[in-house]
Design a protein around this motif. Structure first.
Motif, short mmCIF file in Angstrom:
data_model
loop_
_atom_site.label_atom_id
_atom_site.label_comp_id
_atom_site.label_asym_id
_atom_site.label_seq_id
_atom_site.Cartn_x
_atom_site.Cartn_y
_atom_site.Cartn_z
N GLN A 77 -6.98 -6.42 3.80
CA GLN A 77 -5.52 -6.30 3.71
C GLN A 77 -5.08 -4.86 3.82
O GLN A 77 -4.10 -4.54 4.50
CB GLN A 77 -5.03 -6.94 2.41
CG GLN A 77 -4.87 -8.44 2.59
CD GLN A 77 -4.50 -9.15 1.30
OE1 GLN A 77 -4.04 -8.52 0.35
NE2 GLN A 77 -4.72 -10.45 1.27
N ALA A 78 -5.86 -3.96 3.16
CA ALA A 78 -5.51 -2.54 3.20
C ALA A 78 -5.60 -2.00 4.64
O ALA A 78 -4.72 -1.29 5.12
CB ALA A 78 -6.43 -1.74 2.28
N LEU A 79 -6.72 -2.41 5.32
CA LEU A 79 -6.90 -1.93 6.69
C LEU A 79 -5.80 -2.47 7.62
O LEU A 79 -5.28 -1.76 8.47
CB LEU A 79 -8.28 -2.34 7.23
CG LEU A 79 -9.48 -1.52 6.73
CD1 LEU A 79 -10.78 -2.12 7.27
CD2 LEU A 79 -9.36 -0.06 7.16
N GLU A 80 -5.44 -3.75 7.43
CA GLU A 80 -4.40 -4.35 8.28
C GLU A 80 -3.06 -3.65 8.05
O GLU A 80 -2.34 -3.33 9.00
CB GLU A 80 -4.26 -5.84 8.00
CG GLU A 80 -5.33 -6.64 8.75
CD GLU A 80 -5.41 -8.11 8.32
OE1 GLU A 80 -6.24 -8.83 8.89
OE2 GLU A 80 -4.63 -8.50 7.42
N ALA A 86 0.25 2.68 11.13
CA ALA A 86 -0.11 3.62 12.20
C ALA A 86 0.65 3.29 13.47
O ALA A 86 1.17 4.16 14.16
CB ALA A 86 -1.61 3.54 12.45
N ARG A 87 0.75 1.99 13.75
CA ARG A 87 1.45 1.56 14.96
C ARG A 87 2.94 1.88 14.87
O ARG A 87 3.55 2.35 15.84
CB ARG A 87 1.24 0.05 15.12
CG ARG A 87 1.83 -0.46 16.36
CD ARG A 87 0.95 -1.42 17.09
NE ARG A 87 1.62 -1.68 18.33
CZ ARG A 87 1.58 -2.82 18.97
NH1 ARG A 87 0.83 -3.78 18.50
NH2 ARG A 87 2.23 -2.99 20.09
N LEU A 88 3.53 1.65 13.70
CA LEU A 88 4.95 1.97 13.51
C LEU A 88 5.19 3.46 13.70
O LEU A 88 6.17 3.87 14.33
CB LEU A 88 5.42 1.54 12.11
CG LEU A 88 5.66 0.04 11.94
CD1 LEU A 88 6.02 -0.26 10.49
CD2 LEU A 88 6.76 -0.44 12.87
#
Ligand code: 2NL
Length: 344
Positions: A77-80, A86-88
């Motif tokens: 969950q943390a990585l997702e 990061a994408r935002l």
């Protein structure tokens, strides 16, 4: 065995902590919790244990497995969430950046002149009238006091479709048609802009197709002074408040008397310069009192009604006003020429 399980737990939790991305985390899941993983290996050795120890060890193994599994879930969950962040961050839009320029067009210089003239006359109570470019000989010539034998037809040699149908050489046929529709009752107050055609060789000042604006007023008691006052307003609107006009005697088959109208030079104010060829005056249009024959042919009683009419070439007005030296610029659609008439 208990130690081995604790060791595995430590090892696995450290690996989960260190996992940098989802792929690595999945590899960890497969290697520790999979069927061929070390925990399964340990459990296979349970057969050697006493009946007493077996359930304890089983419970411990499950505990370890659940703990690792929970840690993996948490890390996933943390990585997702980090990936979304990061994408935002990457796709941030700077709303303060200047926008891309929008390319807008502009009106053609001839359109600008036509609309300016229309505005002036609409303001004086005229209406804009239009008609066909493919016209009957009758409306183009006969109804304007130019019978078949008339020598003035030569100057307006046309493109004929048949003996009786041609491309109009002037916008006067629109006026003749409008008068006819009035059934002999005034007032008529119209302005007629449009394309006209003449059998001419194209050069810097001639074109086989050009634009005309004609005006017509028919009512009771219309006099030459009405013509003069109207055209003076026109000259001031188009060429400047300080302009004056001068009427010179002329001839048109459809008017009597007929005049050429000159405007005092807008460049030198009348002293003489290259624009006015040192005369102080520039010829801008033709005009006159509507010939009684023309009134009668279109159904008006020439004893009761009088009128004035005028006509001008739009290209000539635009060339004077904007300092254009070749009529062909209007039709060749070179955007370097056209862009110069952008307002703002
Ligand atoms: C010019 C001169 C002119 C007219 C056009 C006209 C129309 C009717 C009756 C009488 Cl229906 N006259 N039109 C009158 C005088 C001059 O044009 O140099 N045009 C480019």
């Amino acid at each position: 065995m208990q130690e081995r399980l604790k060791e595995l737990q430590e090892e696995a939790l450290q690996a989960v902590d260190a996992a940098a991305d989802l792929k690595e985390l999945n590899d960890i899941r497969v290697s520790y919790l999979g069927k061929k993983g070390p925990i399964t290996e340990v459990l296979k050795g349970m057969g050697k244990l006493s009946a007493e120890e077996r359930p304890k060890m089983g419970a411990l193994a499950n505990e370890v497995r659940d703990l690792i599994s929970a840690k993996i879930e948490e890390k996933q969950q943390a990585l997702e969430a980090a990936a979304v962040e990061a994408r935002l961050a990457l796709e941030t839009i700077d709303v303060t950046l200047p926008g891309r320029p929008v390319h807008t067009g502009n009106h053609h210089p001839l359109t600008r002149i036509v609309e300016e003239i229309e505005d002036l006359f609409i303001g004086m109570g005229y209406t804009v009238a239009e008609g066909p470019e493919v016209e009957k000989d009758y409306y183009n010539f006969e109804a304007l006091n130019l019978p078949k034998s008339h020598p003035a037809r030569d100057a307006q040699d046309s493109f004929y479709i048949t003996e009786e149908i041609l491309l109009r050489t002037q916008t006067s046929p629109v006026q003749a048609r409008t008068m006819e529709k009035h059934d002999g009752k005034g007032p008529v107050k119209i302005i007629c802009p449009g394309k006209v055609y003449r059998r001419d060789s194209d050069d810097a000042t001639h074109s086989h197709q050009f634009m005309q604006i004609e005006g017509l007023v028919v009512a009771e008691n219309i006099r030459m002074s009405d013509l003069k006052g109207t055209l003076e307003l026109f000259a001031k609107k188009l060429f400047g408040e300080d302009r004056e006009i001068r009427l010179r005697p002329s001839f048109f088959p459809f008017t009597e008397p007929s005049v050429e109208v000159d405007v005092s030079c807008f460049k030198c104010g009348g002293h003489g310069c290259n624009i006015c060829k040192q005369t102080g005056w520039i010829e801008v249009l033709g005009s006159g009192m509507v010939h009684p024959n023309v009134l009668e042919m279109s159904g008006f009683d020439s004893k009761k009604y009088t009128g004035f009419a005028f006509g001008m070439g739009v290209e000539r007005i635009a060339m004077l006003k904007y300092g254009i030296d070749d009529i062909r610029h209007f039709y060749t659609n070179d955007t370097r020429f056209l862009k110069q008439f952008k307002l703002n």
